[in-house]
Scaffold this motif. Sequence first.
Motif: not given
Length: 339
Positions: A162-167, A191-206
């Motif tokens: 779900x990390x694909x941009x809206x564009x 979990x996201x920062x430490x074990x997935x190296x993903x700093x921010x998951x809020x864009x997934x909701x967009x």
Amino acid sequence: MKEAMLWKKLNGNLVECNLCYRKCKIPNNGLGFCLVRKNINGKLYSLNYGKIIAEHVDPIEKKPLFHFLPGVFAYSIACPGCNFACAFCQNWEISQIFRDKKLGVVVGQDETPKEIVDQALKHECRVISYTYTEPTIFFEFAYDTARLAVKKGLKNTFVTNGYITVEALGKIAKYLHACTVDFKGAGNKELHVKHMLVPEISPIFDTLLEMKKKKIHIEITNLVIPKIGDDAKELERLVKWIADNLSPNTPFHLLRFFPHYKLSNLPPTPIETLEKLYNIAKKHLNYVYIGNVPGFKENSYCHECNSLLIERFAYNIRIVNLEKNKCKACGAKLPFVFS
Ligand code: SF4
């Protein structure tokens, strides 16, 4: 190798990739986080275009898609790489191959979109699924294949983080019919920062809201990782967001974790934990399933009259009280896609 889609030139030879929300700024001769996009003299290239590293005929239920063309086969493909680095990835041998092995060349069997579509038709698949790794990082190949597939009467589905941009989503939306969006630990920040190296998951909701707007069928999975991703409050927050912003009829799959890759020290998710989270999810959503435990809470029941609609055991299904998207017992219109 193919020139990438959705990037822009910045100062000098620096380029910015706009495929996923990492939006990597890549210097000349540099690679993006996914290690399959390279800046060559101020132009961005996809290095894994047509490099097929996995190719199988799968039941659509394996994606998992339980409400989209139940019982059909999906021709399932992947190119290597990923924009996440999950320590528990079950496909790490193909998704993290560049990060772990520091390969200098992009591996995979060379294939064209036409060859993929021909194979799908030959195997009587109704769907092509872009899966196993993250389809966003082989976007150009997925786009070319999906476009051709639609011309041949096939549907396309992404299994995505779900990390694909809206564009990027907007670009492929008219060829994309269904998406399975994978959460891990219900969005737990640590979990996201430490074990997935993903700093921010809020864009997934967009992205999810954009999928809804584009009328793409959505199913959501959530991997329940014992100790670090099984928090009941976080799960409840996620399912409430889904019910309020997508629909209470959004199919939701709680997936049992098995030890893999760098988290092989953790135990499999206890069945009691899955059951507890299932009961919480059911308070907000009508169609909740447990995955990776064959025969356990896999059936679909009408949300109006509770009649059995589809009986499942692993990837085997038996359609019972369902005629197209109507309940045969009470006549209610149901959230299933049959065409
Ligand atoms: S697709 Fe790759 S290069 Fe592009 S922003 Fe995402 S991680 Fe960076």
